[in-house]
Scaffold this motif. Structure first.
Motif, PDB file in Angstrom:
ATOM      1  N   LEU A   1      12.384  -1.927  -3.710  1.00 18.14           N
ATOM      2  CA  LEU A   1      13.676  -1.126  -3.418  1.00 18.14           C
ATOM      3  C   LEU A   1      14.660  -1.948  -2.540  1.00 18.14           C
ATOM      4  CD1 LEU A   1      11.272   1.917  -2.074  1.00 18.14           C
ATOM      5  CD2 LEU A   1      13.097   1.994  -3.811  1.00 18.14           C
TER       6      LEU A   1
ATOM      7  N   GLN B   1       5.130   5.784  -7.642  1.00 17.62           N
ATOM      8  CA  GLN B   1       3.762   6.689  -8.015  1.00 17.62           C
ATOM      9  C   GLN B   1       3.895   7.562  -9.399  1.00 17.62           C
ATOM     10  OE1 GLN B   1       3.360   9.646  -4.657  1.00 17.62           O
ATOM     11  NE2 GLN B   1       3.405   8.320  -3.288  1.00 17.62           N
TER      12      GLN B   1
ATOM     13  N   LYS C   1      -2.182   2.387  -6.934  1.00 17.94           N
ATOM     14  CA  LYS C   1      -1.279   3.032  -7.814  1.00 17.94           C
ATOM     15  C   LYS C   1      -1.621   3.248  -9.299  1.00 17.94           C
ATOM     16  CE  LYS C   1       1.566   3.633  -4.463  1.00 17.94           C
ATOM     17  NZ  LYS C   1       2.490   2.989  -3.800  1.00 17.94           N
TER      18      LYS C   1
ATOM     19  N   ASN D   1       6.251  -6.754  -4.369  1.00 20.97           N
ATOM     20  CA  ASN D   1       5.502  -5.366  -4.150  1.00 20.97           C
ATOM     21  C   ASN D   1       6.728  -4.340  -4.465  1.00 20.97           C
ATOM     22  OD1 ASN D   1       7.037  -4.843  -1.487  1.00 20.97           O
ATOM     23  ND2 ASN D   1       5.976  -6.710  -1.051  1.00 20.97           N
ATOM     24  N   GLY D   2       6.219  -2.994  -4.210  1.00 16.77           N
ATOM     25  CA  GLY D   2       7.352  -1.852  -4.421  1.00 16.77           C
ATOM     26  C   GLY D   2       8.106  -1.601  -3.347  1.00 16.77           C
ATOM     27  N   THR D   3       7.881  -2.298  -2.105  1.00 12.70           N
ATOM     28  CA  THR D   3       8.897  -1.911  -1.216  1.00 12.70           C
ATOM     29  C   THR D   3       9.958  -2.991  -1.315  1.00 12.70           C
ATOM     30  OG1 THR D   3       6.923  -1.522   0.263  1.00 12.70           O
ATOM     31  CG2 THR D   3       9.151  -2.150   1.351  1.00 12.70           C
TER      32      THR D   3
ATOM     33  N   ALA E   1       8.130   3.478   2.983  1.00 16.74           N
ATOM     34  CA  ALA E   1       8.703   2.363   2.384  1.00 16.74           C
ATOM     35  C   ALA E   1      10.200   2.835   2.024  1.00 16.74           C
ATOM     36  CB  ALA E   1       8.008   1.638   1.329  1.00 16.74           C
TER      37      ALA E   1
HETATM   38  C1  LIG Z   1       3.505   2.671  -2.963  1.00 15.86           C
HETATM   39  C2  LIG Z   1       4.731   3.306  -2.521  1.00 15.86           C
HETATM   40  C3  LIG Z   1       5.852   2.330  -2.189  1.00 15.86           C
HETATM   41  C4  LIG Z   1       5.739   0.992  -1.971  1.00 15.86           C
HETATM   42  O1  LIG Z   1       4.953   0.152  -2.620  1.00 15.86           O
HETATM   43  P1  LIG Z   1       4.217  -1.168  -2.385  1.00 15.86           P
HETATM   44  O2  LIG Z   1       3.899  -1.985  -3.444  1.00 15.86           O
HETATM   45  O3  LIG Z   1       3.089  -0.688  -1.494  1.00 15.86           O
HETATM   46  O4  LIG Z   1       5.221  -2.078  -1.208  1.00 15.86           O
HETATM   47  C5  LIG Z   1       7.251   2.997  -2.116  1.00 15.86           C
HETATM   48  N1  LIG Z   1       7.385   4.059  -2.231  1.00 15.86           N
HETATM   49  C6  LIG Z   1       6.608   4.968  -2.604  1.00 15.86           C
HETATM   50  C7  LIG Z   1       6.684   6.266  -2.863  1.00 15.86           C
HETATM   51  C8  LIG Z   1       5.173   4.624  -2.832  1.00 15.86           C
HETATM   52  O5  LIG Z   1       4.098   5.478  -2.839  1.00 15.86           O
END
Ligand SMILES: *Cc1c(COP(=O)(O)O)cnc(C)c1O
Length: 369
Positions: free
Chosen positions: A60, A156, A187, A55-57, A84
């Protein structure tokens, strides 16, 4: 706010076929679609090496782990962002240092960076919020002067391009040391569950990211690093491969919605339509208005009564959240972000909106005046 069912139905045969192929192969973890998607996404992002994750978190977090950031290291991030971005910094026992944003672009204000840099600063995390790039050229200049890593949060803004003053255009997420993105269903490139990816031009760093995302292993049962279990599911990769082929079309549909809103809302004195920065294309993950001289929450309630959804990104700034509060950063510390938390309102924007829906929303807004 989104119409994921409508979007699926337009490409249903392609999606169903690729899902079935994965199920029949039973290669649910690290199946061939994962590497294929990575290669296709890399090609999309200008040939930048790409590593997927859960996932996006996590993207990072893995980026910060791979860069060897240590407890107590300071990481600068905008205070106007999704939680996140701050969460992974705190989780790794790094020290989040908030910076206010530019009121027009909603992204990190580069002019405020210098004053925040100390001997412990290691990285800057610009967030390309709502679909538009942060102003990277001055951010990269400060980072290079102080030898800081730049970790771009492009969750985003996949597909947005930053324009350098010399005219060069570079994809969001591929400008800094590492860039991250998310395939959360809503997204711009959404999976049917969680997913994320990281970009880096440094091959060695890409290999480290890949190892950390998969238990720190170079090969099976050989663990060179402490890692995490954060892999993109093969099913999600197969779905994302199909949807990536439509991403440019999705982007132009979103832009058409934004253009319609711009044209029809421009005359309303109580609304400020989104500023389009000269240094970035905009992929309109959100269409975010600023309200002026009206009660934003009353406007939101009014829209709700007319059957129109709207959202506030984000209603409580991070420095005022219980988990991230610090005594030396009370209310009033980040005036732009605090004002935005009271004035922003995001309207529905997605790939399936039609003119009838758009007219209905714009007429309702005009009557609120
Ligand atoms: C959605 C989002 C994330 C986290 O992504 P996930 O896949 O939901 O973990 C991190 N930073 C920003 C700015 C986001 O909009």
């Amino acid at each position: 706010m989104v119409d994921l069912l409508g979007q699926y139905q337009r490409i249903q045969p392609e999606i169903d076929d690729s899902i079935r192929q994965v199920i029949e192969s039973t290669e649910f973890i690290q199946g061939p679609a994962v590497r294929q998607f990575e290669q296709e996404l890399s090609a999309y992002a200008g040939g930048t090496p790409t590593v997927t994750c859960g996932n996006g978190t996590d993207a990072l977090q893995i980026a910060m782990m791979a860069l060897g950031l240590k407890p107590g290291d300071e990481v600068i991030l905008p205070v106007h962002t999704y939680v996140a971005t701050a969460e992974v910094i705190a989780l790794l026992r790094l020290s989040p240092v908030f910076v206010d944003v530019n009121p027009n672009t909603f992204t990190l204000d580069p002019a405020k960076l210098e004053g925040l840099i100390t001997s412990r600063t290691r990285a800057i995390v610009p967030v390309h919020l709502y679909g538009q790039c942060a102003d990277m050229e001055p951010i990269l200049a400060v980072a290079s002067q102080h030898q800081l890593h730049v970790i771009e949060d492009a969750a985003q803004s996949l597909g947005a391009r930053y324009r350098f003053r010399d005219g060069r255009q570079v994809f969001a997420g591929t400008l800094g040391t590492v860039g991250t993105t998310s395939f959360f269903p809503s997204k711009n490139l959404g999976a049917f569950g969680d997913g994320g990816a990281m970009f880096t031009r440094e091959e060695k760093l890409a290999a480290t990211l890949r190892m950390i995302a998969n238990h720190g292993q170079r090969q099976k049962y050989q663990h060179d690093l402490v890692g995490v279990n954060s892999r993109l599911d093969t099913l999600q990769a197969a779905i994302l491969r199909v949807k990536l082929r439509h991403l440019d079309e999705y982007e132009s549909r979103r832009r058409a919605v934004a253009d319609f809103y711009d044209a029809h809302l421009a005359g309303l004195a109580f609304l400020e339509t989104p500023y389009r920065a000269p240094y970035s294309t905009h992929v309109f993950h959100q269409y975010t208005l600023r309200t002026r001289g009206v009660d934003r929450d009353a406007l939101k309630d009014y829209l709700q009564k007319k059957g129109i959804p709207s959202m506030i990104y984000y209603p409580i700034p991070l420095h005022l959240q219980a988990a991230y509060r610090k005594a030396d950063k009370p209310e009033g510390s980040f005036p732009v972000t605090e004002e935005l938390s009271r004035s922003v309102l995001s309207l529905p924007i997605h790939t399936e909106m039609d003119e009838e829906q758009l007219s209905y929303i714009c007429e309702a807004l005009a009557r609120f005046a």
